[in-house]
Design an enzyme around this catalytic site. Sequence first.
Site, PDB file in Angstrom:
ATOM      1  N   SER A   6       5.443   8.622   9.131  1.00 34.67           N
ATOM      2  CA  SER A   6       5.550   9.558  10.254  1.00 34.67           C
ATOM      3  C   SER A   6       5.294   8.866  11.594  1.00 34.67           C
ATOM      4  O   SER A   6       4.650   7.818  11.661  1.00 34.67           O
ATOM      5  CB  SER A   6       4.538  10.688  10.048  1.00 34.67           C
ATOM      6  OG  SER A   6       3.236  10.147  10.028  1.00 34.67           O
ATOM      7  N   LYS A  42       0.888  -1.177   0.000  1.00 39.04           N
ATOM      8  CA  LYS A  42       0.000   0.000   0.000  1.00 39.04           C
ATOM      9  C   LYS A  42       0.921   1.222   0.000  1.00 39.04           C
ATOM     10  O   LYS A  42       1.370   1.673   1.049  1.00 39.04           O
ATOM     11  CB  LYS A  42      -0.899  -0.029   1.237  1.00 39.04           C
ATOM     12  CG  LYS A  42      -2.222   0.678   1.121  1.00 39.04           C
ATOM     13  CD  LYS A  42      -2.125   2.138   0.815  1.00 39.04           C
ATOM     14  CE  LYS A  42      -1.644   2.969   1.976  1.00 39.04           C
ATOM     15  NZ  LYS A  42      -1.221   4.356   1.550  1.00 39.04           N
ATOM     16  N   GLU A  65       9.491   2.267  10.699  1.00 41.82           N
ATOM     17  CA  GLU A  65      10.616   3.177  10.413  1.00 41.82           C
ATOM     18  C   GLU A  65      10.023   4.574  10.347  1.00 41.82           C
ATOM     19  O   GLU A  65       9.214   4.863   9.458  1.00 41.82           O
ATOM     20  CB  GLU A  65      11.269   2.810   9.074  1.00 41.82           C
ATOM     21  CG  GLU A  65      11.783   1.393   9.009  1.00 41.82           C
ATOM     22  CD  GLU A  65      13.137   1.212   9.684  1.00 41.82           C
ATOM     23  OE1 GLU A  65      13.794   2.222   9.967  1.00 41.82           O
ATOM     24  OE2 GLU A  65      13.511   0.057   9.925  1.00 41.82           O
ATOM     25  N   CYS A 109      14.310  10.958   5.816  1.00 35.74           N
ATOM     26  CA  CYS A 109      14.220  10.730   7.265  1.00 35.74           C
ATOM     27  C   CYS A 109      15.558  10.989   7.928  1.00 35.74           C
ATOM     28  O   CYS A 109      15.618  11.317   9.107  1.00 35.74           O
ATOM     29  CB  CYS A 109      13.739   9.321   7.558  1.00 35.74           C
ATOM     30  SG  CYS A 109      14.824   8.059   6.901  1.00 35.74           S
ATOM     31  N   VAL A 153       1.457   8.203  12.637  1.00 29.13           N
ATOM     32  CA  VAL A 153       0.835   7.070  11.936  1.00 29.13           C
ATOM     33  C   VAL A 153       1.450   5.754  12.422  1.00 29.13           C
ATOM     34  O   VAL A 153       0.743   4.751  12.610  1.00 29.13           O
ATOM     35  CB  VAL A 153       0.956   7.224  10.400  1.00 29.13           C
ATOM     36  CG1 VAL A 153       0.406   5.989   9.694  1.00 29.13           C
ATOM     37  CG2 VAL A 153       0.201   8.469   9.933  1.00 29.13           C
ATOM     38  N   GLY A 154       2.743   5.756  12.679  1.00 28.96           N
ATOM     39  CA  GLY A 154       3.383   4.549  13.220  1.00 28.96           C
ATOM     40  C   GLY A 154       2.776   4.142  14.550  1.00 28.96           C
ATOM     41  O   GLY A 154       2.488   2.960  14.789  1.00 28.96           O
ATOM     42  N   GLU A 169      10.160  17.446  13.345  1.00 37.46           N
ATOM     43  CA  GLU A 169      10.583  17.224  11.965  1.00 37.46           C
ATOM     44  C   GLU A 169       9.931  18.266  11.045  1.00 37.46           C
ATOM     45  O   GLU A 169       8.730  18.512  11.156  1.00 37.46           O
ATOM     46  CB  GLU A 169      10.114  15.823  11.571  1.00 37.46           C
ATOM     47  CG  GLU A 169      10.727  15.293  10.321  1.00 37.46           C
ATOM     48  CD  GLU A 169      10.301  13.853  10.057  1.00 37.46           C
ATOM     49  OE1 GLU A 169       9.145  13.501  10.336  1.00 37.46           O
ATOM     50  OE2 GLU A 169      11.141  13.090   9.549  1.00 37.46           O
TER      51      GLU A 169
HETATM   52  P1  NAD Z   1       2.695   9.322   6.550  1.00 33.67           P
HETATM   53  O1  NAD Z   1       2.920   8.720   7.898  1.00 33.67           O
HETATM   54  O2  NAD Z   1       1.755  10.432   6.411  1.00 33.67           O
HETATM   55  O3  NAD Z   1       2.165   8.185   5.539  1.00 33.67           O
HETATM   56  C1  NAD Z   1       2.917   7.006   5.310  1.00 33.67           C
HETATM   57  C2  NAD Z   1       1.998   5.927   4.747  1.00 33.67           C
HETATM   58  O4  NAD Z   1       1.014   5.561   5.720  1.00 33.67           O
HETATM   59  C3  NAD Z   1       1.205   6.354   3.509  1.00 33.67           C
HETATM   60  O5  NAD Z   1       1.183   5.272   2.605  1.00 33.67           O
HETATM   61  C4  NAD Z   1      -0.193   6.631   4.068  1.00 33.67           C
HETATM   62  O6  NAD Z   1      -1.221   6.471   3.102  1.00 33.67           O
HETATM   63  C5  NAD Z   1      -0.294   5.570   5.146  1.00 33.67           C
HETATM   64  N1  NAD Z   1      -1.238   5.848   6.245  1.00 33.67           N
HETATM   65  C6  NAD Z   1      -1.688   7.053   6.683  1.00 33.67           C
HETATM   66  N2  NAD Z   1      -2.477   6.883   7.775  1.00 33.67           N
HETATM   67  C7  NAD Z   1      -2.526   5.552   8.040  1.00 33.67           C
HETATM   68  C8  NAD Z   1      -3.141   4.764   9.048  1.00 33.67           C
HETATM   69  N3  NAD Z   1      -3.876   5.303  10.023  1.00 33.67           N
HETATM   70  N4  NAD Z   1      -2.959   3.414   9.027  1.00 33.67           N
HETATM   71  C9  NAD Z   1      -2.193   2.843   8.067  1.00 33.67           C
HETATM   72  N5  NAD Z   1      -1.583   3.545   7.084  1.00 33.67           N
HETATM   73  C10 NAD Z   1      -1.726   4.887   7.064  1.00 33.67           C
HETATM   74  O7  NAD Z   1       4.166   9.696   6.025  1.00 33.67           O
HETATM   75  P2  NAD Z   1       4.587  10.391   4.642  1.00 33.67           P
HETATM   76  O8  NAD Z   1       4.174  11.832   4.692  1.00 33.67           O
HETATM   77  O9  NAD Z   1       4.171   9.550   3.495  1.00 33.67           O
HETATM   78  O10 NAD Z   1       6.189  10.305   4.730  1.00 33.67           O
HETATM   79  C11 NAD Z   1       6.961  11.213   5.452  1.00 33.67           C
HETATM   80  C12 NAD Z   1       7.351  10.613   6.790  1.00 33.67           C
HETATM   81  O11 NAD Z   1       8.023   9.385   6.582  1.00 33.67           O
HETATM   82  C13 NAD Z   1       8.317  11.478   7.553  1.00 33.67           C
HETATM   83  O12 NAD Z   1       7.960  11.511   8.922  1.00 33.67           O
HETATM   84  C14 NAD Z   1       9.644  10.750   7.375  1.00 33.67           C
HETATM   85  O13 NAD Z   1      10.596  10.995   8.372  1.00 33.67           O
HETATM   86  C15 NAD Z   1       9.213   9.339   7.350  1.00 33.67           C
HETATM   87  N6  NAD Z   1      10.213   8.486   6.698  1.00 33.67           N
HETATM   88  C16 NAD Z   1      10.922   7.604   7.460  1.00 33.67           C
HETATM   89  C17 NAD Z   1      11.901   6.806   6.887  1.00 33.67           C
HETATM   90  C18 NAD Z   1      12.664   5.803   7.705  1.00 33.67           C
HETATM   91  O14 NAD Z   1      13.309   4.940   7.128  1.00 33.67           O
HETATM   92  N7  NAD Z   1      12.607   5.873   9.011  1.00 33.67           N
HETATM   93  C19 NAD Z   1      12.155   6.913   5.526  1.00 33.67           C
HETATM   94  C20 NAD Z   1      11.415   7.825   4.777  1.00 33.67           C
HETATM   95  C21 NAD Z   1      10.429   8.591   5.373  1.00 33.67           C
END
Ligand code: NAD
Length: 487
Positions: free
Chosen positions: A237, A184, A258, A292, A240-241, A389
């Site tokens: 983010s 997804k 992550e 990230c 969401v994690g 962030e």
């Molecule tokens: P996000 O958390 O908004 O979304 C990530 C994914 O989660 C998307 O596919 C989104 O559709 C899905 N999602 C949203 N709500 C959800 C829920 N309640 N349940 C399940 N899935 C859901 O993040 P983003 O804006 O896509 O990416 C940016 C973030 O990702 C930043 O915080 C960045 O630091 C982080 N990031 C981390 C790493 C790492 O390796 N640690 C790498 C790249 C990005």
Amino acid sequence: MANPTFALVSAHHLRNHVDGRWVVPETGRRRRNVNPADTADVIGEFAESGGVDIDSAVAAAHRAGPAWRDLGPIARAAYLRRAWQLLTEHREDFAAAITREQGKRTSEARGEVERALAVLDFTAGEARRLNGVTTPAEEPRTFACTFRVPIGVVGLITPWNFPLAIPMWKVAPALLSGCTAVLKPSPLTPHTAALLVQLFQDAGLPSGVLNLVQGDQPAGEALVAHPDVAGVSFTGSLPVGVAIQEAGAHRLLRTQLELGGKNAVIVLADADLDRATDAIVHGAFGQAGQRCSATSRVVVDREVEQPLLERLVKRVSAMRVGPGAAPDTDVCPVVDAARLAACVAAVEGAQAQGAKLACGGRAVPGPGYFMEPTILRDVAPNATIAQEEVFGPVLSVIPCDGFDDGMRISNSVRYGMSGTLFTQDPARIFEALGRFEAGMLHVNRPGVGAYAHLPHSGSKASQFGPPECSPQVWDFYTEWRSACITY
Ligand code: NAD
């Protein structure tokens, strides 16, 4: 003959991919996806899927599971090698697709493709090393050993900033380990995800082993909630994690999370300032800061604060903001209007809390989402801009008094993704390796970038569960069995 990956009409890629076929989502809802450098360039209208679409994808993955598991890792690795071959042949097509959809510069997109190739290469090679151990037995004529088995169907939820490499570093180990998967991806980068899935289809992957469901939160939530999903690997983010962890807790869902970062580069008084400047500019403004591991704080000894700032401001003020595809662009657009607004608001908020603008700070008018590369000085370590962030081209400079104070400030955030130190002093280098509260450490080099065979690991709120990449990744996709055989 052109490879079918790019001969396919793009209409297919607007759909989900379930059980080996491109299918129209049940919801019928769509979302427009545009080029962040030029919003008039519409890439397509992609599916906004829901729970029913997740149900059919998980069912397909579940059906494909036993045959895929029984193939064994060495036979499964052949599919990864074919995907590697196809990606090698089409590396430029993939790089162009990434730049058009995500916005990053062509050189950065090429780097991402190389990273995806390295992940495939490393993971395929691991097929012959998915070992357990043999151990002594307590009884006579008894053989005791351990081995790994795949956990089953996995849900892979990915962000938009590395639309090929991050899905690849989940898909490749999932497949090699014998799991079947539902990907997804981010709704901001559905096309690159579709191309990745098409790549594996062209590599001959059996139907149902890798499924794709496009969409946003509703699709992600349904995947996490599905009882037949044994594990969820998520990159995104922190909020969401945490929501995923909470949603899965009642059924002890296995997770690999992550998350975000607030990464510091510490510059001590004896540092090579030219080298530090190069590394900070690369770490903070590459991909417009949307990594990230991006450098978002410079913690600099007061003794060299002024000369470092002069170097940084001179370099950054001269950077050209423009489309990722233009050869003279130094700073690409941010991914969408919401990100641009968040970056501008973060800079304004920092100034309201006492930080001074050293350069940049504004959105750049244009047909896309452009932001001036920005440096804030005199930032207090506990200011919001120093703690949260930003995920954009914004760098905070924080003065410190020597090594201990620099380490204290560097560690004073809830995140712990990467930590970087500039010094000529070997004793400080080795001391810092033990004191950084961060997973990926760099010394006298940029604070970004890693290898496919090193763990992509974070500390504190940056990560939960087994790291990605490296042999540590098997601790997410497999579980251990121990066996005692008396003969
Ligand atoms: P996000 O958390 O908004 O979304 C990530 C994914 O989660 C998307 O596919 C989104 O559709 C899905 N999602 C949203 N709500 C959800 C829920 N309640 N349940 C399940 N899935 C859901 O993040 P983003 O804006 O896509 O990416 C940016 C973030 O990702 C930043 O915080 C960045 O630091 C982080 N990031 C981390 C790493 C790492 O390796 N640690 C790498 C790249 C990005």
